[in-house]
Design an enzyme around this catalytic site. Structure first.
Site, PDB file in Angstrom:
ATOM      1  N   GLU A 105       0.840  -1.213   0.000  1.00  0.00           N
ATOM      2  CA  GLU A 105       0.000   0.000   0.000  1.00  0.00           C
ATOM      3  C   GLU A 105       0.868   1.253   0.000  1.00  0.00           C
ATOM      4  O   GLU A 105       0.562   2.245  -0.643  1.00  0.00           O
ATOM      5  CB  GLU A 105      -0.932  -0.029   1.212  1.00  0.00           C
ATOM      6  CG  GLU A 105      -1.970  -1.131   1.086  1.00  0.00           C
ATOM      7  CD  GLU A 105      -2.786  -1.297   2.329  1.00  0.00           C
ATOM      8  OE1 GLU A 105      -2.188  -1.609   3.390  1.00  0.00           O
ATOM      9  OE2 GLU A 105      -4.009  -1.126   2.274  1.00  0.00           O
ATOM     10  N   GLU A 125      -3.956  -9.371   4.041  1.00  0.00           N
ATOM     11  CA  GLU A 125      -4.731  -9.007   5.226  1.00  0.00           C
ATOM     12  C   GLU A 125      -5.920  -9.938   5.481  1.00  0.00           C
ATOM     13  O   GLU A 125      -6.268 -10.225   6.612  1.00  0.00           O
ATOM     14  CB  GLU A 125      -5.228  -7.569   5.109  1.00  0.00           C
ATOM     15  CG  GLU A 125      -4.146  -6.524   5.248  1.00  0.00           C
ATOM     16  CD  GLU A 125      -3.427  -6.234   3.950  1.00  0.00           C
ATOM     17  OE1 GLU A 125      -3.497  -7.039   2.997  1.00  0.00           O
ATOM     18  OE2 GLU A 125      -2.731  -5.193   3.903  1.00  0.00           O
TER      19      GLU A 125
HETATM   20  N1  T1G Z   1       4.386  -7.650  11.466  1.00  0.00           N
HETATM   21  C1  T1G Z   1       5.150  -8.082  12.492  1.00  0.00           C
HETATM   22  N2  T1G Z   1       5.907  -9.194  12.472  1.00  0.00           N
HETATM   23  C2  T1G Z   1       5.882  -9.917  11.338  1.00  0.00           C
HETATM   24  C3  T1G Z   1       5.112  -9.538  10.201  1.00  0.00           C
HETATM   25  C4  T1G Z   1       4.348  -8.350  10.303  1.00  0.00           C
HETATM   26  N3  T1G Z   1       3.633  -7.893   9.291  1.00  0.00           N
HETATM   27  N4  T1G Z   1       5.309 -10.472   9.245  1.00  0.00           N
HETATM   28  C5  T1G Z   1       6.166 -11.366   9.743  1.00  0.00           C
HETATM   29  N5  T1G Z   1       6.504 -11.058  10.996  1.00  0.00           N
HETATM   30  C6  T1G Z   1       7.457 -11.756  11.851  1.00  0.00           C
HETATM   31  C7  T1G Z   1       6.987 -13.158  12.213  1.00  0.00           C
HETATM   32  O1  T1G Z   1       6.155 -13.093  13.361  1.00  0.00           O
HETATM   33  C8  T1G Z   1       8.318 -13.818  12.520  1.00  0.00           C
HETATM   34  O2  T1G Z   1       8.710 -13.330  13.789  1.00  0.00           O
HETATM   35  C9  T1G Z   1       9.266 -13.196  11.514  1.00  0.00           C
HETATM   36  O3  T1G Z   1       8.643 -11.958  11.098  1.00  0.00           O
HETATM   37  C10 T1G Z   1       9.510 -14.054  10.318  1.00  0.00           C
HETATM   38  O4  T1G Z   1       8.220 -14.403   9.817  1.00  0.00           O
HETATM   39  C11 T1G Z   1      -2.863  -1.599   7.019  1.00  0.00           C
HETATM   40  C12 T1G Z   1      -3.193  -3.814   8.350  1.00  0.00           C
HETATM   41  C13 T1G Z   1       6.482 -11.668   5.448  1.00  0.00           C
HETATM   42  C14 T1G Z   1       6.092 -13.687   3.994  1.00  0.00           C
HETATM   43  O5  T1G Z   1       0.104 -10.398   6.737  1.00  0.00           O
HETATM   44  O6  T1G Z   1       3.355 -13.566   5.426  1.00  0.00           O
HETATM   45  O7  T1G Z   1      -0.316  -4.518   6.582  1.00  0.00           O
HETATM   46  O8  T1G Z   1       8.928 -15.545  14.963  1.00  0.00           O
HETATM   47  O9  T1G Z   1       8.569 -16.889   9.971  1.00  0.00           O
HETATM   48  O10 T1G Z   1       8.570 -17.430   6.334  1.00  0.00           O
HETATM   49  O11 T1G Z   1      -3.332  -2.942   5.215  1.00  0.00           O
HETATM   50  O12 T1G Z   1       5.972 -13.495   7.691  1.00  0.00           O
HETATM   51  O13 T1G Z   1      10.943 -14.413  13.939  1.00  0.00           O
HETATM   52  O14 T1G Z   1       9.825 -13.417  15.984  1.00  0.00           O
HETATM   53  O15 T1G Z   1       6.706 -15.888   8.539  1.00  0.00           O
HETATM   54  O16 T1G Z   1      10.260 -15.566   5.745  1.00  0.00           O
HETATM   55  C15 T1G Z   1      -0.037  -7.693   6.387  1.00  0.00           C
HETATM   56  C16 T1G Z   1       2.523 -11.610   7.238  1.00  0.00           C
HETATM   57  C17 T1G Z   1       0.032  -7.109   7.760  1.00  0.00           C
HETATM   58  C18 T1G Z   1       2.397 -10.540   6.172  1.00  0.00           C
HETATM   59  C19 T1G Z   1       7.862 -13.712   5.732  1.00  0.00           C
HETATM   60  N6  T1G Z   1       1.154  -8.501   6.192  1.00  0.00           N
HETATM   61  N7  T1G Z   1       3.835 -12.189   7.184  1.00  0.00           N
HETATM   62  O17 T1G Z   1       7.780 -15.124   5.814  1.00  0.00           O
HETATM   63  O18 T1G Z   1       9.154 -15.592   7.898  1.00  0.00           O
HETATM   64  S1  T1G Z   1      -1.452  -6.246   8.098  1.00  0.00           S
HETATM   65  C20 T1G Z   1       1.109  -9.811   6.404  1.00  0.00           C
HETATM   66  C21 T1G Z   1       4.115 -13.172   6.271  1.00  0.00           C
HETATM   67  C22 T1G Z   1      -1.335  -4.842   7.143  1.00  0.00           C
HETATM   68  C23 T1G Z   1      -2.448  -2.830   6.249  1.00  0.00           C
HETATM   69  C24 T1G Z   1      -2.593  -4.074   7.030  1.00  0.00           C
HETATM   70  C25 T1G Z   1       5.489 -13.747   6.387  1.00  0.00           C
HETATM   71  C26 T1G Z   1       6.486 -13.179   5.374  1.00  0.00           C
HETATM   72  P1  T1G Z   1       9.665 -14.235  14.737  1.00  0.00           P
HETATM   73  P2  T1G Z   1       8.077 -15.798   9.078  1.00  0.00           P
HETATM   74  P3  T1G Z   1       8.988 -16.009   6.405  1.00  0.00           P
END
Ligand code: T1G
Length: 693
Positions: A105, A125
């Site tokens: 975004e 999301e």
């Molecule tokens: N926020 C905080 N921590 C996150 C995170 C995030 N968005 N994404 C991953 N982590 C942490 C996860 O908890 C782990 O932590 C580490 O990163 C590695 O993750 C307004 C509201 C990005 C593809 O939904 O899909 O934006 O255990 O083991 O396999 O519209 O993480 O190491 O302490 O999964 O390499 C939208 C979710 C948010 C993406 C990486 N974004 N993340 O995968 O590593 S809402 C998501 C993923 C938002 C806006 C809205 C995957 C990854 P720890 P991992 P990975």
């Protein structure tokens, strides 16, 4: 935890830097906005590039901040994006690796987007029970078009950057260096005016109402209890039916609604629960793991074959050992048949099938498995048989090999004591069918070495399993809790309910399958064998005899074509059986119980709170490291409904004082001694805390 600022010639570069994936938390947003303002104030700067440090451009908003004041504190994500879009100097998003959610975004608010091939682009999301809440539902359709944008937003699935040319102004060559290329691009467009803004574009989709109505109907049909997918459709629809600013207002309103829903909180809980499960407080994350380049599996039955498939799927060679050639042949034929079924469904290529089968070898001799890095035993569930196998393994396996048992009910410490290397012994409890179920209970013996535990956790990721660490107790985490659940199901039969009502109430709550259909699937004789052992070992624990009477009728379940229900060949439906129901009614009379009408609410409370109470005992005994681990066990191994977050999370949403009050009520009823409230539950309820706090 912030963003760095550097100037390359006439281009200011702002690098988001909040490991591990540049989640855009408050500190990062603040530093980035300050960077943009600094660039605007510097006359030597003609253009701005925003990029991400490490392994992501940005994984989106910082989910860890949600439902805390930081999430909406200024500069909010909206303010950050508006600052970029409103900049009087061109802002270029330089994307690589991962660009998701708020990260995408942000890039849509920039004037230009350049990327490397192979970057994962997504608005995921919806998988957190949300919708893109920082303009994604209004800007993505303006760049990709209504249909592709809607598909990406409702599915939440990533698309590779090279597959989205409409989204990018440049897709650099795979061997290009992103930053210099992005800076060169920024210099090239530095003086181009007017600055291109996505918000100024129009979504052009003839007859969009028909398409949107079709989308609503389709999404409503497939989204079950989750409200987010349909909200995604409605907000994307606003990109066509409303002016941009009105669409943004509508998106905000729906986002703020979703973020408060229990379903979204449950999905976010599960997201973090899955990741934290692999963290063990006394085992440092950098503990060296033992290399697992080959495996041996003892036993080619249903479990052994399924376990072998997990290793073959991960590209790890397997040597399968049996005592008789025909058992070996049968086991290998079953593995091949499973793969061929997957091939027929178009989910496996012939080449992959051949590759996997090529990694499988077999033997009748223990002498041929000694070099394997791990051996997993999946033989008959009887301690004498396990003893013989582990004494043999202790003789033949090379030093340092990991000796794993797939036992589901026996004492892992006792099994380890059959060897001279208890430090190398661990429990790897797979769930049937082992090649399908994600859950893997990793049972840590009292002498299991830390690097063996770390290796098992790393291996569970490689096998695409959800590994959850359990201590040694009868039934570990999952089965120990399900036993209390099954006890209540039996008592409910005695008091007045019938299998069909109980199953329907459990399935209405969201369980994939109620207790009696589950018994018929797993085999009622398995529980029968455990109860027979219990009657001797723990006579003080009472069970309803209805399940024993059922087995004495030879009704073991689907495998005998009849259990609590009747089954017809090729038909998965469970048909109530009058003889079984008569047996239940008669049994109540034999017990002198006057059967009563039982509400679905009481059924669900007694089934679920039996899990919660036992889970609290497991927690305070340290068998489970944290409540969210127990939730992961139930979400991935026992068909607990995801939108309720798992038994412990669900109890938190009900409120522990309410759970305790219900337990105290049932303690006064039939078989009330089964309801001893766990001290931890009492303590948390009394202090206003919850399991997942
Ligand atoms: N926020 C905080 N921590 C996150 C995170 C995030 N968005 N994404 C991953 N982590 C942490 C996860 O908890 C782990 O932590 C580490 O990163 C590695 O993750 C307004 C509201 C990005 C593809 O939904 O899909 O934006 O255990 O083991 O396999 O519209 O993480 O190491 O302490 O999964 O390499 C939208 C979710 C948010 C993406 C990486 N974004 N993340 O995968 O590593 S809402 C998501 C993923 C938002 C806006 C809205 C995957 C990854 P720890 P991992 P990975």
């Amino acid at each position: 935890m912030t963003a760095e600022y550097q100037v390359h010639g006439a281009v200011a570069v702002i690098t988001l830097n909040n490991p591990p994936v540049n989640g855009m938390g408050l500190a990062t947003r603040t530093a980035a906005v300050n960077g943009i303002q600094r660039a605007l104030a510097d006359d030597a700067v003609k253009a701005i590039v925003i990029t991400g440090a490490g392994k992501a451009f940005s994984g989106g908003a910082d989910i860890k901040e949600f439902n805390t004041p930081q999430a909406l504190a200024e500069p909010s994500l909206h303010t950050f994006i508006a600052t970029a879009e409103g900049s009087t100097k061109p802002v270029v998003a330089a994307i690589h690796t991962v660009c998701m959610g708020g990260g995408l975004e942000l890039s849509l608010g920039c004037h230009y987007r350049v990327t490397m091939p192979g970057a994962q682009i997504a608005l995921p999301e919806v998988k957190l029970g949300l919708l893109p809440g920082a303009g994604g539902t209004q800007r993505l359709p303006r760049v990709l078009g209504l249909e592709p944008a809607l598909n990406m937003i409702v599915s939440g699935n990533p698309v590779l950057s090279e597959k989205l040319p409409a989204l990018f102004d440049e897709i650099f060559a795979a061997d290009a260096d992103l930053l210099p290329s992005a800076v060169a691009f920024a210099e090239k467009i530095a003086d181009v005016r007017p600055l291109p803004k996505v918000r100024d574009r129009k979504v052009d989709y003839p007859n969009h109402e028909a398409f949107l109505q079709f989308s609503r109907n389709t999404v409503k049909a497939m989204s079950g209890p989750f409200p987010a997918p349909l909200e995604c459709v409605e907000t994307v629809a606003a990109s066509v039916t409303m002016k941009f600013d009105d669409g943004m207002k509508f998106e905000r309103e729906r986002f703020l609604h979703l973020i408060q829903t229990t379903e979204s909180k449950a999905l976010r809980h599960a997201f973090f629960a899955e990741r934290i499960a692999s963290k063990v407080p006394d085992v440092p994350a950098d503990t060296p793991v033992r290399p697992i380049k080959s495996a041996a599996i003892i036993g080619a039955g249903t479990m052994g074959g399924g376990i072998a498939m997990n290793f073959l799927n991960a590209g790890i060679p397997v040597k399968l050992l049996e005592t008789r050639q025909e058992a070996l042949d049968k086991g290998i034929a079953t593995i091949r048949k499973n793969y061929e079924n997957t091939l027929k469904k178009g989910k496996l290529t012939q080449e992959k099938l051949d590759q996997r089968m090529g990694l499988l070898s077999s033997t009748l001799s223990y002498d041929e498995i000694g070099q394997a890095d791990i051996v997993v035993e999946a033989v008959f569930e009887e301690i004498g048989v396990k003893e013989a196998v582990f004494r043999k393994l202790d003789e033949v396996m090379k030093p340092g090999a990991i000796l794993a048992t797939n036992t589901s009910t026996l004492d892992v410490d006792k099994i380890a004591s059959f060897t001279r290397r208890p430090q190398d012994v661990i429990g790897t409890h797979f769930f049937s069918p082992a090649n399908v179920m994600k859950l893997l209970e990793i049972v840590r013996g009292k002498e299991t070495a830390k690097d063996v535990l770390a290796t098992a956790l790393a291996l569970s990721k490689k096998l695409k399993k959800t590994g959850v660490v359990s201590g040694v107790c009868d039934g570990f985490i999952g089965n120990r809790m399900i036993e209390q659940y099954s006890r209540q199901a039996g008592f409910l039969l005695e008091e007045g309910a019938l299998p069909e009502q109980i199953d329907k109430a459990a399935e209405k709550f969201g369980f994939a399958m109620g207790p009696f259909r589950m018994g018929d699937l797993a085999g009622n004789d398995i529980g029968w064998a455990i109860r027979k052992r219990r009657y001797v070992e723990k006579p003080e624990i009472s069970y309803s005899r209805t399940a024993d009477l059922l087995c004495e009728m030879g009704r073991y379940g689907q495998k005998t074509g009849a259990g609590w229900y009747d089954y017809k060949a090729g038909d998965r439906k469970a048909y109530p059986n009058d003889e079984v129901n008569a047996m239940i009614v008669k049994h109540s009379a034999d017990l002198g119980i006057t059967r009563r009408k039982i509400s679905d609410q009481e059924i669900v409370e007694r089934l679920v709170y039996a899990l919660v109470n036992e889970g609290a005992l497991i927690l305070e005994e340290g068998i489970a490291l944290r409540a969210s681990d127990i939730d992961m066990v139930y979400l991935t191994g026992y068909g607990f409904p995801l939108y309720r977050g798992g038994p412990m999370f669900y109890a938190d949403t009900v409120g522990l004082p309410n759970v305790l009050a219900a337990i105290n009520k049932y303690a006064k009823g039939h078989e009330g001694k089964a309801w001893q409230p766990a001290p931890l539950l009492q303590k948390l309820a009394a202090t206003g805390k919850n399991f997942n706090s």
